[in-house]
Design an enzyme around this catalytic site. Sequence first.
Site, PDB file in Angstrom:
ATOM      1  N   ASN A 154       2.401  -7.837   0.359  1.00  0.00           N
ATOM      2  CA  ASN A 154       2.766  -7.516  -1.018  1.00  0.00           C
ATOM      3  C   ASN A 154       3.878  -6.463  -0.972  1.00  0.00           C
ATOM      4  OD1 ASN A 154       2.924  -6.785  -3.686  1.00  0.00           O
ATOM      5  ND2 ASN A 154       0.915  -5.781  -3.766  1.00  0.00           N
ATOM      6  N   TRP A 155       5.091  -6.908  -1.220  1.00  0.00           N
ATOM      7  CA  TRP A 155       6.231  -5.984  -1.117  1.00  0.00           C
ATOM      8  C   TRP A 155       6.365  -5.080  -2.346  1.00  0.00           C
ATOM      9  CZ3 TRP A 155      10.724  -9.623   0.948  1.00  0.00           C
ATOM     10  CH2 TRP A 155      10.458  -9.943   2.279  1.00  0.00           C
TER      11      TRP A 155
ATOM     12  N   HIS B  63      -3.509  -6.784 -10.034  1.00  0.00           N
ATOM     13  CA  HIS B  63      -3.365  -5.674  -9.083  1.00  0.00           C
ATOM     14  C   HIS B  63      -3.605  -4.344  -9.825  1.00  0.00           C
ATOM     15  CE1 HIS B  63      -1.676  -2.885  -6.199  1.00  0.00           C
ATOM     16  NE2 HIS B  63      -1.790  -3.849  -5.289  1.00  0.00           N
TER      17      HIS B  63
ATOM     18  N   GLU C 145      -9.732  -4.276  -3.292  1.00  0.00           N
ATOM     19  CA  GLU C 145      -8.840  -3.155  -2.994  1.00  0.00           C
ATOM     20  C   GLU C 145      -9.360  -1.888  -3.681  1.00  0.00           C
ATOM     21  OE1 GLU C 145      -4.675  -4.623  -1.847  1.00  0.00           O
ATOM     22  OE2 GLU C 145      -4.699  -4.388  -4.004  1.00  0.00           O
TER      23      GLU C 145
ATOM     24  N   GLY D 158       0.260  -3.812   1.789  1.00  0.00           N
ATOM     25  CA  GLY D 158       1.369  -3.272   1.006  1.00  0.00           C
ATOM     26  C   GLY D 158       2.377  -2.584   1.907  1.00  0.00           C
ATOM     27  N   GLY D 159       2.281  -1.266   2.011  1.00  0.00           N
ATOM     28  CA  GLY D 159       3.255  -0.450   2.753  1.00  0.00           C
ATOM     29  C   GLY D 159       3.645  -1.010   4.117  1.00  0.00           C
TER      30      GLY D 159
END
Length: 229
Positions: free
Chosen positions: A9-10, A100, A155, A213-214
Site C-alpha cells: 500500500n503506497w 483503511h 490493522e 505500508g512504509g
Amino acid sequence: MKKLFIVANWKSNKNIEETEEWLHSFSEGLKREGVKVEGKKIIIAPSFTSLEHAHYCAENLKLPVEFAAQNISPYDEGAYTGEVNGKQIKELADYVIVGHSERRRHFGEAEETIAKKLSLSVKYHLIPILCISDLSQLQSVAHNLQPNKLLIAYEPLFAIGSGNPDTAENADNMAAQIKKKLGDSPVLYGGSLNAKNVRGFLKTPHINGVLVGGASLRPLDFLAIIKHA
Ligand code: PGA
C-alpha cells in the site's frame, strides 16, 4: 500449503516517474536474487494517477504482480466531481482497499460509506481488501460481504506507521475470530510489517498474508519481505 497475499500500500506517495523506477528496480532485484514467488500473490496499490502506467510497465516487464486501487467512490458513475468509480477502476485493477483507518480518520469515512464502497466493489467484480482495526467494524458491514470474494486486513491502530507491530499471537487470535465470523476468507495482518517480522506472522495458523505500508515504498525492502514470507 496456504496461499499467501503480500500487498503493497503506497498510500499518497510516488508520481508516475517514481512508480516506473520502483517497478524497474523491483524487476531487476527479482531476477538478480532469484526470489521465488510461487504460492504468493503479490498485489501493488499505487495512487490512481500511477495505476495505468504501473499496469503498462508491469506487463512489459512481465512482473508476477496484480494491482489494487487504494479507494473507490461510494457512488456509481455520474455527477460526483473528483471521484473514481468502480467501472473505471476495474479496467486497471482487480482489488480495491476499502475502509483503511487513514480514510476513516482523515476523511471521516463512516460505516455507511464503507458499506456502499463494498457493494460497488462487488458490482464491478473488484475484490475488496477490507481493513479493520476491531471486530465491531466487521459487524456493521457484514451484509455487504461476500465471504469467498474478499480479503480482510486486520490493522491495529497503534501499529500503523509506528514501528510497533502487534504480536503474531494477538494478530493470529484476531484472524481466527474473523474467520469464525466470515468462513474461510483470507485474513492479512498490517502494521509496521518488515522483512524481519513477516515470517512470525505468516507462520501462524490463521494469517494468510500481509498489508505493507512504509516498507513497500522501497522496492528492495518489499522484495526482502516477499523473500522471507
Ligand atoms: P505501515 O502501514 O506498514 O507503514 O505500518 C500499513 C498500512 O497502513 O496499511
